[in-house]
Write a protein that holds these residues in place. Structure first.
Motif, PDB file in Angstrom:
ATOM      1  N   TYR A   1       0.853  -1.184   0.000  1.00 29.27           N
ATOM      2  CA  TYR A   1       0.000   0.000   0.000  1.00 29.27           C
ATOM      3  C   TYR A   1       0.891   1.237   0.000  1.00 29.27           C
ATOM      4  O   TYR A   1       1.353   1.675   1.058  1.00 29.27           O
ATOM      5  CB  TYR A   1      -0.904  -0.006   1.239  1.00 29.27           C
ATOM      6  CG  TYR A   1      -1.812  -1.205   1.292  1.00 29.27           C
ATOM      7  CD1 TYR A   1      -3.096  -1.142   0.757  1.00 29.27           C
ATOM      8  CD2 TYR A   1      -1.387  -2.410   1.851  1.00 29.27           C
ATOM      9  CE1 TYR A   1      -3.933  -2.250   0.786  1.00 29.27           C
ATOM     10  CE2 TYR A   1      -2.217  -3.521   1.880  1.00 29.27           C
ATOM     11  CZ  TYR A   1      -3.493  -3.432   1.348  1.00 29.27           C
ATOM     12  OH  TYR A   1      -4.318  -4.543   1.365  1.00 29.27           O
TER      13      TYR A   1
ATOM     14  N   SER B   1       1.261  -7.945  -4.657  1.00 29.78           N
ATOM     15  CA  SER B   1       0.362  -7.102  -5.444  1.00 29.78           C
ATOM     16  C   SER B   1       0.420  -5.701  -4.823  1.00 29.78           C
ATOM     17  O   SER B   1       0.826  -5.543  -3.678  1.00 29.78           O
ATOM     18  CB  SER B   1      -1.066  -7.647  -5.425  1.00 29.78           C
ATOM     19  OG  SER B   1      -1.578  -7.693  -4.107  1.00 29.78           O
ATOM     20  N   VAL B   2       0.027  -4.695  -5.603  1.00 30.79           N
ATOM     21  CA  VAL B   2       0.156  -3.305  -5.156  1.00 30.79           C
ATOM     22  C   VAL B   2      -1.167  -2.590  -5.324  1.00 30.79           C
ATOM     23  O   VAL B   2      -1.799  -2.671  -6.399  1.00 30.79           O
ATOM     24  CB  VAL B   2       1.248  -2.570  -5.979  1.00 30.79           C
ATOM     25  CG1 VAL B   2       1.394  -1.143  -5.503  1.00 30.79           C
ATOM     26  CG2 VAL B   2       2.583  -3.317  -5.881  1.00 30.79           C
TER      27      VAL B   2
ATOM     28  N   GLU C   1      -3.413   0.273  -6.281  1.00 29.61           N
ATOM     29  CA  GLU C   1      -3.263   1.367  -7.242  1.00 29.61           C
ATOM     30  C   GLU C   1      -4.407   2.348  -7.075  1.00 29.61           C
ATOM     31  O   GLU C   1      -5.439   2.017  -6.494  1.00 29.61           O
ATOM     32  CB  GLU C   1      -3.230   0.796  -8.658  1.00 29.61           C
ATOM     33  CG  GLU C   1      -2.035  -0.116  -8.887  1.00 29.61           C
ATOM     34  CD  GLU C   1      -1.965  -0.670 -10.293  1.00 29.61           C
ATOM     35  OE1 GLU C   1      -2.649  -0.125 -11.177  1.00 29.61           O
ATOM     36  OE2 GLU C   1      -1.243  -1.652 -10.483  1.00 29.61           O
ATOM     37  N   ARG C   2      -4.204   3.533  -7.602  1.00 31.03           N
ATOM     38  CA  ARG C   2      -5.255   4.566  -7.509  1.00 31.03           C
ATOM     39  C   ARG C   2      -6.499   4.150  -8.211  1.00 31.03           C
ATOM     40  O   ARG C   2      -6.558   3.505  -9.159  1.00 31.03           O
ATOM     41  CB  ARG C   2      -4.762   5.880  -8.124  1.00 31.03           C
ATOM     42  CG  ARG C   2      -3.696   6.477  -7.296  1.00 31.03           C
ATOM     43  CD  ARG C   2      -3.230   7.767  -7.915  1.00 31.03           C
ATOM     44  NE  ARG C   2      -1.900   8.025  -7.376  1.00 31.03           N
ATOM     45  CZ  ARG C   2      -1.563   9.124  -6.763  1.00 31.03           C
ATOM     46  NH1 ARG C   2      -2.401  10.090  -6.642  1.00 31.03           N
ATOM     47  NH2 ARG C   2      -0.365   9.286  -6.282  1.00 31.03           N
TER      48      ARG C   2
ATOM     49  N   VAL D   1      -0.765   6.664  -2.531  1.00 33.08           N
ATOM     50  CA  VAL D   1      -2.100   6.173  -2.877  1.00 33.08           C
ATOM     51  C   VAL D   1      -3.016   6.249  -1.651  1.00 33.08           C
ATOM     52  O   VAL D   1      -4.165   6.687  -1.747  1.00 33.08           O
ATOM     53  CB  VAL D   1      -2.039   4.737  -3.439  1.00 33.08           C
ATOM     54  CG1 VAL D   1      -3.430   4.187  -3.706  1.00 33.08           C
ATOM     55  CG2 VAL D   1      -1.202   4.708  -4.713  1.00 33.08           C
TER      56      VAL D   1
END
Length: 117
Positions: free
Chosen positions: A13, A113-114, A116-117, A17
């Motif tokens: 996280y 995993s990241v 994202e906006r 963001v």
């Protein structure tokens, strides 16, 4: 960034963001319903399993730096302790999480995993 590991799943996280939104993220990571709370002033985050008993809670910001759950309107502190309402005295289960630089997190968790906006 703030990173969590839930079972075999790693999730990152990024602070930019988190700062661009309300500072509360709710999603499922692996088999767990999680909530991530971001404190923009302190530039820190905390992650919790958002299930209490048999209820999965959803949250929103409340006055004085508190968090309120939608289901019971209980008030929570940033460290996951309920201080007022139906869950008074209970705590959310913290997730294994840490604050890290991207390169360090990715080196340990290349499968991450990241958000994202």
């Amino acid at each position: 960034l703030y990173g969590i590991v839930v079972g075999e799943s790693a999730r990152a996280y990024p602070y930019d963001v988190l700062a661009a939104g309300p500072g509360i993220v709710e999603e499922r990571v692996g088999e767990v319903d999680v909530t991530i709370w971001f404190d923009a002033e302190a530039r820190s985050a905390a992650g919790f399993d958002r299930k209490v008993g048999d209820r999965v809670l959803t949250f929103e910001r409340a006055p004085a730096g508190r968090i309120r759950d939608h289901q019971t309107e209980s008030l929570w502190t940033m460290d996951g302790r309920c201080i007022e309402g139906a869950f008074n005295g209970r705590s959310l289960t913290p997730l294994f999480g840490l604050q890290a630089e991207w390169y360090g997190w990715y080196a340990l968790h290349p499968e991450t995993s990241v958000l994202e906006r």
